[in-house]
Design a protein around this motif. Structure first.
Motif, PDB file in Angstrom:
ATOM      1  N   SER A 153       0.825  -1.208   0.000  1.00  0.00           N
ATOM      2  CA  SER A 153       0.000   0.000   0.000  1.00  0.00           C
ATOM      3  C   SER A 153       0.862   1.263   0.000  1.00  0.00           C
ATOM      4  CB  SER A 153      -0.910   0.014   1.228  1.00  0.00           C
ATOM      5  OG  SER A 153      -1.751  -1.109   1.230  1.00  0.00           O
ATOM      6  N   VAL A 154       1.989   1.195   0.711  1.00  0.00           N
ATOM      7  CA  VAL A 154       2.897   2.349   0.778  1.00  0.00           C
ATOM      8  C   VAL A 154       3.370   2.723  -0.628  1.00  0.00           C
ATOM      9  CG1 VAL A 154       5.151   3.133   1.619  1.00  0.00           C
ATOM     10  CG2 VAL A 154       3.683   1.739   3.104  1.00  0.00           C
ATOM     11  N   PHE A 155       3.724   1.706  -1.385  1.00  0.00           N
ATOM     12  CA  PHE A 155       4.287   1.952  -2.716  1.00  0.00           C
ATOM     13  C   PHE A 155       3.196   2.308  -3.729  1.00  0.00           C
ATOM     14  CE2 PHE A 155       7.231  -0.577  -0.315  1.00  0.00           C
ATOM     15  CZ  PHE A 155       8.447   0.016  -0.585  1.00  0.00           C
ATOM     16  N   THR A 156       1.991   1.768  -3.509  1.00  0.00           N
ATOM     17  CA  THR A 156       0.867   2.098  -4.386  1.00  0.00           C
ATOM     18  C   THR A 156       0.539   3.585  -4.274  1.00  0.00           C
ATOM     19  OG1 THR A 156       0.001  -0.122  -4.053  1.00  0.00           O
ATOM     20  CG2 THR A 156      -1.542   1.529  -4.878  1.00  0.00           C
ATOM     21  N   HIS A 157       0.771   4.123  -3.102  1.00  0.00           N
ATOM     22  CA  HIS A 157       0.495   5.533  -2.824  1.00  0.00           C
ATOM     23  C   HIS A 157       1.387   6.463  -3.646  1.00  0.00           C
ATOM     24  CE1 HIS A 157      -0.415   9.021  -0.287  1.00  0.00           C
ATOM     25  NE2 HIS A 157       0.875   9.219  -0.157  1.00  0.00           N
ATOM     26  N   MET A 158       2.550   5.972  -4.037  1.00  0.00           N
ATOM     27  CA  MET A 158       3.572   6.878  -4.560  1.00  0.00           C
ATOM     28  C   MET A 158       3.597   6.944  -6.083  1.00  0.00           C
ATOM     29  SD  MET A 158       6.511   5.929  -1.885  1.00  0.00           S
ATOM     30  CE  MET A 158       6.412   6.622  -0.244  1.00  0.00           C
ATOM     31  N   PRO A 159       3.434   8.148  -6.619  1.00  0.00           N
ATOM     32  CA  PRO A 159       3.513   8.306  -8.071  1.00  0.00           C
ATOM     33  C   PRO A 159       4.903   7.927  -8.576  1.00  0.00           C
ATOM     34  CG  PRO A 159       2.830  10.358  -6.994  1.00  0.00           C
ATOM     35  CD  PRO A 159       3.233   9.420  -5.911  1.00  0.00           C
ATOM     36  N   GLY A 160       4.950   7.384  -9.768  1.00  0.00           N
ATOM     37  CA  GLY A 160       6.230   6.998 -10.368  1.00  0.00           C
ATOM     38  C   GLY A 160       6.594   5.553 -10.118  1.00  0.00           C
ATOM     39  N   ILE A 161       5.829   4.900  -9.225  1.00  0.00           N
ATOM     40  CA  ILE A 161       6.074   3.493  -8.921  1.00  0.00           C
ATOM     41  C   ILE A 161       4.897   2.672  -9.438  1.00  0.00           C
ATOM     42  CG2 ILE A 161       6.314   1.793  -7.043  1.00  0.00           C
ATOM     43  CD1 ILE A 161       7.577   3.980  -5.328  1.00  0.00           C
TER      44      ILE A 161
END
Lengths: 341, 331
Positions: A153-161
């Motif tokens: 979820s942390v990484f889903t939150h971040m644009p560019g990933i």
């Protein structure tokens, strides 16, 4: 899915290995980096037989075929080698870096999200960062608080990933091939509990596109969106419920970023009920995100409140009974479905 | 400064190279003076961190590089960009956030970059570029491009984990990378004597058993010669070097910094030894240029920078739709 492609049984772990081998054969710029992924550095007699190939053996055998220049054992230096993978990706390689457990992201997050994920945007589209970071997730083996989280979820939150989470051997192979061929930064989440799972895996080198959910079971009564190992748990729950006359549609998004909104909304339009099953922690999570999507764009479809079945807002406990209570079980999923029928 | 300047005769440099390096240094100084002035006038959004005073380091190092070589940079990245050949009008427009900027106005001063020129970005994270430089060097080594990576960072970054991880990784893999620590005496406002346990940051190289060299960062020729050796060593496949260039920034950490942590006397001591004045003096003393020739270079640079600001002021801001582009190649 009906396909003419021949298949055979592989484990989830073997499917990952096969995808890595295919990608490395087809593109000499693909390299692997990680802690002990070759194994046996400076121990010559290990190179041809017993080198680790990673702590789970997923990269075993690759150093023999591709050599130590393409299968790089790194020191335990996550910021250093994940950052080097990002820098190498920006300058012409396609590194596949292994972050042994996702919980270690704290050691290297700057290199992932401040450097790799933002680079293309900050540089006005003039750069690309075709790096894959493979990492293990999931509770279930008493690996305790620092080796058991999900955190996608942390990484889903971040644009560019891009966040890719396979739940079956076939998906692991096809999605990893697409991840390595992709021109953006991909976080690839492998569930450690699934490594031994067997399933039919296609021969050949075809990738599975991102942003395309897979309907793992058809049903008309309730939509269950499940992620990673929770797909298996939800399918078990669906069997219990089918015996009671409740037909569950189990949807595996397969990639959380990008997310196939359409398949989820279409299913909810048919079933009028949604349960999201997620092993990640519950706040600001994939589960709440999918619930918000349906509340926003599919509110009129709903005949019942959206329900979430998730891990609690705690670290992963060590003691087996506590850990078993932490992970959503088929029974808990089934009970939640019954509540909204 | 523990290494007193001893003027090194630039034996390996011909007149044309010397004049080119002089012009690059003047370009950086002029760029920074105008950036400061126009920031004060409200034309530059955000933060700017100016490189004036440190010109000899970027120019002396980058003189050895071509487009196949990569650099990583710092908050204070304008000088590295110019030394690496990034388009100056595009840089000015970037500082203003205009669509004609080298990053289409999406990076600004702290993320200014041009990968085609081998410039992998200024960096808003102290020490953030060090692993990236190792990666660029890994690419050069793996693909056999013959290229090297040069990693610029400050004294403050030498206390970050990425510094130690990067040096170790480069050492064990013998990566073609040169670490250039620009020790300007202060990490933001904190003096190096306080924040760093080593009397010379170059000493930290010994922990990784790679060469560590201190050089006078105000002496273009000393930097040039030191960099030649380190870059040559990297290109030959003999591994990394840590260079510590003792230097000084004329402006504060950022524009708006009241600079209460250092004295006017200290600044003036450095200004007495200004690196550009020193190169100019050398050119004149050795008959490589006369006053008129120097003036012509200075005037050419001023004209170029003035024109760049005029063009940047006239340029359009990016269309609002640009907010949503360039996140991914495909999504």
């Amino acid at each position: 899915m009906v396909t003419a492609t021949a298949t055979r049984q592989l484990t989830y772990g073997q499917a990952v290995t096969e995808a890595l081998r295919i990608a490395m054969r087809e593109d000499p710029t693909v390299i692997l980096m990680g802690e002990d992924i070759a194994g046996g550095a400076m121990v010559d007699h290990l190179v041809n037989d017993d080198a680790w190939g990673g702590p789970m053996g997923v990269t075993k055998g690759l150093v023999q075929e591709f050599g130590r220049d393409r299968v790089l054992d790194t020191p335990i230096t996550e910021a250093g080698f994940i950052g080097a993978a990002v820098g190498a990706a920006a300058t012409g390689l396609r590194p596949v870096a292994e972050l042994m457990f996702v919980d270690f992201f704290g050691c290297c997050m700057d290199q992932i999200f401040d450097q790799g994920a933002k680079l293309r945007y900050m540089f006005g589209g003039k750069a690309r960062c075709p790096v894959v970071i493979r990492t293990q997730i999931g509770a279930g083996v008493s690996a305790a608080g620092q080796h058991s989280g999900c955190h996608y979820s942390v990484f889903t939150h971040m644009p560019g990933i891009k966040a890719v989470i396979p739940s079956t051997p076939a998906d692991a192979k096809g999605l990893l091939l697409s991840a390595i061929r992709d021109d953006d930064l991909v976080m690839f989440f492998e569930n450690k509990v699934l490594y031994g799972m067997k399933g039919e895996v296609p021969e050949g080198d075809e990738g599975i596109p991102f942003g395309v959910a897979d309907i793992k079971r058809d049903g008309d009564d309730v939509t269950v969106v499940a992620i990673s190992r929770m797909v298996t748990q939800s399918l078990l729950a669906a069997e219990q419920l089918a015996a009671e006359g409740i037909e569950v549609e189990v949807i595996d998004p397969r990639t959380l970023s990008p997310l196939d909104e359409e398949t989820i909304l279409t299913s909810v339009a048919k079933t009028h009920r949604l349960v999201v099953v997620d092993e990640d922690n519950p706040r600001c999570s994939a589960a709440t995100d999918i619930a918000a999507l349906v509340a926003d764009k599919g509110f009129d479809f709903l005949d019942a409140p959206i329900k979430l079945v998730t891990a609690p807002h705690t670290p992963v406990p060590f003691s087996p009974p506590l850990e078993a209570a932490y992970v959503p079980s088929p029974e808990r999923i089934a009970e939640t479905v019954r509540q909204i029928m | 400064m523990s290494s007193p300047s001893t003027a090194i005769e630039p034996a390996a440099l011909d007149r044309e190279q010397l004049l080119t390096m002089y012009e690059r240094m003047v370009e950086i100084r002029t760029f920074e003076d105008l950036a400061g002035k126009n920031f004060a006038a409200g034309l530059v959004p955000g933060f700017v961190h100016l490189y004036a005073g440190e010109e000899a380091v970027a120019v002396g190092v980058c003189a050895h590089l071509t487009d196949r070589d990569y650099i990583t940079s710092t908050h204070r990245g304008h000088g590295h960009c110019i030394a690496k050949g990034v388009d100056i009008p595009g840089m000015v427009a970037e500082l203003m956030g205009k669509s004609t900027g080298v990053c289409k106005g999406k990076g600004g001063s702290m993320h200014i970059a041009d990968v085609e020129k081998g410039m992998l970005g200024a960096n808003g994270i102290v020490g953030g570029g060090i692993p990236l430089a190792c990666g660029a060097a890994l690419t050069a080594k793996t693909l056999g491009t013959g290229g090297v990576a040069v990693c610029f960072f400050g004294d403050g970054a030498s206390n970050q984990g990425t510094f130690h991880e990067g040096l170790n990784l480069a050492a064990i893999w013998k990566l073609p990378v040169v670490f250039v620590c620009e020790n300007n005496g202060y990490a933001e406002s904190t003096p190096v004597g306080y924040h760093c346990a080593a009397s010379d940051i170059a000493n930290r190289a010994s922990a990784y058993e790679i060469p560590g060299v201190v050089v006078d960062g105000f002496d273009l020729f000393a930097v040039h010669e030191t960099a030649a050796e380190a870059i040559g060593r990297a290109r030959r496949g003999d591994g990394p070097t840590l260079i510590e260039a003792k230097t000084y920034r004329y402006y504060g950490h950022f524009q708006g910094d009241m600079i209460t942590y250092r004295t006017e006397e200290e600044l003036n001591r450095y200004r007495q030894r200004d690196p550009i004045v020193a190169v100019k003096g050398y050119l004149l003393a050795h008959g490589l240029a006369d006053e008129a020739g120097i003036d012509a270079i200075d005037a050419r640079v001023t004209e170029k920078l003035d024109a760049a600001w005029v063009a940047a002021k006239a340029a359009a801001f990016p269309a609002v739709e640009e907010t949503l582009t360039d996140v991914y190649v495909t999504y």
